[in-house]
Design a protein around this motif. Structure first.
Motif, mmCIF file in Angstrom:
data_model
loop_
_atom_site.group_PDB
_atom_site.id
_atom_site.type_symbol
_atom_site.label_atom_id
_atom_site.label_comp_id
_atom_site.label_asym_id
_atom_site.label_seq_id
_atom_site.Cartn_x
_atom_site.Cartn_y
_atom_site.Cartn_z
ATOM 1 N N LEU A 175 0.829 -1.210 0.000
ATOM 2 C CA LEU A 175 0.000 0.000 0.000
ATOM 3 C C LEU A 175 0.866 1.263 0.000
ATOM 4 O O LEU A 175 0.542 2.254 -0.689
ATOM 5 N N ALA A 176 1.987 1.234 0.740
ATOM 6 C CA ALA A 176 2.900 2.381 0.725
ATOM 7 C C ALA A 176 3.499 2.577 -0.669
ATOM 8 O O ALA A 176 3.636 3.722 -1.151
ATOM 9 N N PHE A 177 3.861 1.471 -1.328
ATOM 10 C CA PHE A 177 4.385 1.574 -2.689
ATOM 11 C C PHE A 177 3.324 2.137 -3.641
ATOM 12 O O PHE A 177 3.622 2.960 -4.513
ATOM 13 N N TYR A 178 2.085 1.717 -3.479
ATOM 14 C CA TYR A 178 0.979 2.206 -4.312
ATOM 15 C C TYR A 178 0.819 3.722 -4.173
ATOM 16 O O TYR A 178 0.737 4.453 -5.165
ATOM 17 N N LEU A 179 0.772 4.177 -2.943
ATOM 18 C CA LEU A 179 0.609 5.612 -2.715
ATOM 19 C C LEU A 179 1.817 6.403 -3.216
ATOM 20 O O LEU A 179 1.676 7.550 -3.691
ATOM 21 N N VAL A 215 1.446 6.889 -7.000
ATOM 22 C CA VAL A 215 0.425 7.901 -7.302
ATOM 23 C C VAL A 215 0.960 9.303 -7.026
ATOM 24 O O VAL A 215 0.793 10.236 -7.834
ATOM 25 N N LEU A 216 1.642 9.477 -5.889
ATOM 26 C CA LEU A 216 2.186 10.799 -5.537
ATOM 27 C C LEU A 216 3.263 11.226 -6.525
ATOM 28 O O LEU A 216 3.349 12.416 -6.898
ATOM 29 N N ALA A 217 4.102 10.292 -6.971
ATOM 30 C CA ALA A 217 5.169 10.635 -7.912
ATOM 31 C C ALA A 217 4.610 11.089 -9.256
ATOM 32 O O ALA A 217 5.154 12.002 -9.894
ATOM 33 N N VAL A 218 3.500 10.488 -9.690
ATOM 34 C CA VAL A 218 2.905 10.900 -10.963
ATOM 35 C C VAL A 218 2.175 12.227 -10.808
ATOM 36 O O VAL A 218 2.257 13.101 -11.685
ATOM 37 N N ALA A 264 -12.283 2.957 -9.818
ATOM 38 C CA ALA A 264 -12.402 4.215 -9.067
ATOM 39 C C ALA A 264 -11.166 5.088 -9.256
ATOM 40 O O ALA A 264 -11.273 6.316 -9.453
ATOM 41 N N VAL A 265 -9.969 4.490 -9.220
ATOM 42 C CA VAL A 265 -8.739 5.272 -9.394
ATOM 43 C C VAL A 265 -8.590 5.718 -10.845
ATOM 44 O O VAL A 265 -8.156 6.848 -11.125
ATOM 45 N N LYS A 266 -8.939 4.858 -11.784
ATOM 46 C CA LYS A 266 -8.843 5.209 -13.200
ATOM 47 C C LYS A 266 -9.628 6.479 -13.511
ATOM 48 O O LYS A 266 -9.105 7.453 -14.082
ATOM 49 N N TYR A 267 -10.914 6.446 -13.167
ATOM 50 C CA TYR A 267 -11.767 7.582 -13.515
ATOM 51 C C TYR A 267 -11.593 8.759 -12.560
ATOM 52 O O TYR A 267 -11.944 9.891 -12.900
ATOM 53 N N GLY A 268 -11.041 8.496 -11.394
ATOM 54 C CA GLY A 268 -10.795 9.600 -10.466
ATOM 55 C C GLY A 268 -9.600 10.457 -10.861
ATOM 56 O O GLY A 268 -9.644 11.692 -10.741
ATOM 57 N N LEU A 269 -8.528 9.817 -11.361
ATOM 58 C CA LEU A 269 -7.330 10.567 -11.748
ATOM 59 C C LEU A 269 -7.385 11.034 -13.199
ATOM 60 O O LEU A 269 -6.836 12.092 -13.524
ATOM 61 N N SER A 315 4.721 3.819 -15.463
ATOM 62 C CA SER A 315 4.134 4.027 -14.133
ATOM 63 C C SER A 315 2.742 3.395 -14.049
ATOM 64 O O SER A 315 2.320 2.965 -12.958
ATOM 65 N N ASP A 316 2.002 3.319 -15.147
ATOM 66 C CA ASP A 316 0.721 2.617 -15.142
ATOM 67 C C ASP A 316 0.904 1.143 -14.790
ATOM 68 O O ASP A 316 0.113 0.566 -14.022
ATOM 69 N N VAL A 317 1.949 0.541 -15.344
ATOM 70 C CA VAL A 317 2.204 -0.876 -15.086
ATOM 71 C C VAL A 317 2.613 -1.093 -13.632
ATOM 72 O O VAL A 317 2.167 -2.046 -12.979
ATOM 73 N N LEU A 318 3.464 -0.200 -13.107
ATOM 74 C CA LEU A 318 3.870 -0.340 -11.705
ATOM 75 C C LEU A 318 2.675 -0.242 -10.773
ATOM 76 O O LEU A 318 2.547 -1.015 -9.813
ATOM 77 N N LEU A 319 1.777 0.691 -11.034
ATOM 78 C CA LEU A 319 0.602 0.836 -10.182
ATOM 79 C C LEU A 319 -0.364 -0.337 -10.372
ATOM 80 O O LEU A 319 -1.041 -0.737 -9.417
ATOM 81 N N GLY A 320 -0.418 -0.886 -11.585
ATOM 82 C CA GLY A 320 -1.267 -2.067 -11.801
ATOM 83 C C GLY A 320 -0.773 -3.270 -11.034
ATOM 84 O O GLY A 320 -1.573 -4.032 -10.467
ATOM 85 N N TRP A 321 0.556 -3.493 -10.994
ATOM 86 C CA TRP A 321 1.092 -4.584 -10.181
ATOM 87 C C TRP A 321 0.736 -4.413 -8.714
ATOM 88 O O TRP A 321 0.323 -5.363 -8.038
#
Length: 358
Positions: free
Chosen positions: A43-47, A50-53, A131-136, A215-221
């Motif tokens: 979860l920390a890696f996920y956030l 998102v913050l880096a992008v 939710a994240v797709k359409y939110g960002l 970065s899309d792939v990293l967040l998908g993993w």
């Protein structure tokens, strides 16, 4: 001869699933401390991604470098193969293949847990990732216009639903659920390695084809791994859903096997027949009996004064009921031989015949 109704296909499947003694003891994963630590780190890696992008950090610049490199032009000979390989991350085909395999396992193990756990994982995947797709609202490489920008908040632009990568997250969940539901530790290790290879290759294939940023792939993993790590929290819900499905199955089966109700017809009131009193029977007994041989006994049986006369059964019709000895004999009177003109009645004198001489 009474025959039992032939069971339907649904009854046979339900009976197969209802064999409780044949169900194996499944190793249901629990939310251990080790799993909680992995969930927190993912979860920390996920956030962080998102913050880096959002902040347009070095990760966005690296996305642009990989996109401008155009891998599909550098190695065009593998383009045709990777067009088919990326299908392993599409939700529709992979869901059908994995659901068929888990359905066969449910049949063999007589439990609905594999299918219900897979359904819960797919539901979580669709809700969280969408939710994240359409939110960002991030646009893909083919729709990017400003070099160096993060291409965020483009809600009304075509292709603005690619962050995180749905192919990558779906590959992690779809193939990782096989390792999650493995029956033995050895099978779990092998399936975990296989799902990791498939999900990594599918993610990199989308970067090669230019449909996703790195970065899309990293967040998908990370998104797919979070769902697999959180599944033990939903195991009680899966168990309750399975129990309710079996209870509903039992109610439907008992309702279908219940005897059909008999239609109610008109109810007739039974009429009780009263026996005749001795005073009403005396005149009937005094009636003359037709001529015939003398009966064995014509005198009525004396009725004891100390004991009341026995009442006739209520099912006999009213009227005098005579004994067999009082009934008219069925044997006809007189001889049974037919009358003959040349015969003389017995006991009468006969005249002597004249003898004729010769």
């Amino acid at each position: 001869m009474r025959t039992e109704p032939k069971p339907s296909r649904l009854d046979r499947i339900s009976a197969r699933l209802d064999r409780e003694p044949e169900r194996p003891v499944l190793d249901v994963p629990r939310m251990t401390r080790h799993r909680v630590v992995l969930f927190g780190a993912t979860l920390a890696f996920y956030l962080t991604i998102v913050l880096a992008v959002v902040l347009t950090s070095w990760l966005v610049r690296f996305d642009w470098q990989a996109m401008l490199f155009r891998p599909y032009q550098q190695w065009p000979e593998i383009h045709a193969f990777l067009d088919y390989w990326v299908v392993l991350g599409q939700r529709g085909p992979t869901a059908v293949m994995v659901a068929a395999w888990l359905g066969w396992r449910s049949w063999r193990q007589h439990t609905l847990r594999p299918l219900l756990a897979f359904g819960a994982a797919v539901l979580l995947l669709n809700v969280t990732v969408a939710a994240v797709k359409y939110g960002l609202g991030r646009s893909g490489p083919h729709y990017a216009t400003d070099i160096g920008s993060n291409e965020m908040w483009n809600w009304f632009q075509a292709g603005s639903d690619i962050f995180p990568s749905g192919h990558t997250a779906n590959a992690v969940v779809t193939w990782g659920i096989l390792a999650y539901l493995a029956s033995t530790p050895a099978a779990r290790r092998w399936l975990s390695a296989l799902s990791a290879v498939v999900s990594l290759s599918v993610g990199l294939t989308t970067v090669y084809l230019g449909t996703h940023w790195l970065s899309d792939v990293l967040l998908g993993w990370a998104a797919g791994l979070l769902i697999l790590l959180a599944l033990p929290w939903f195991e009680p819900m899966v168990a309750r859903a399975e129990a309710e499905i079996f209870a509903l199955r039992d109610r439907l089966r008992s309702r279908s096997t219940a005897p059909a109700p008999v239609p109610a017809g008109p109810v007739e009131v039974p009429v009780a027949l009263k026996p005749r009193s001795p005073a009403q029977e005396e005149p009937a007994a005094a009636e003359p009996v037709s001529a015939g041989p003398e009966p064995l006994s014509t005198a009525p049986e004396p009725v004891s004064t100390a004991r009341a006369p026995k009442a006739a059964p209520v099912y006999l019709a009213p009227g005098p009921h005579t004994a067999r000895s009082e009934r008219t004999p069925v044997t006809p009177l007189g001889t049974r031989r037919p009358p003959q003109a040349d015969r003389v009645a017995r006991g009468t004198a006969t005249s002597a015949r004249p003898l004729t001489g010769g």
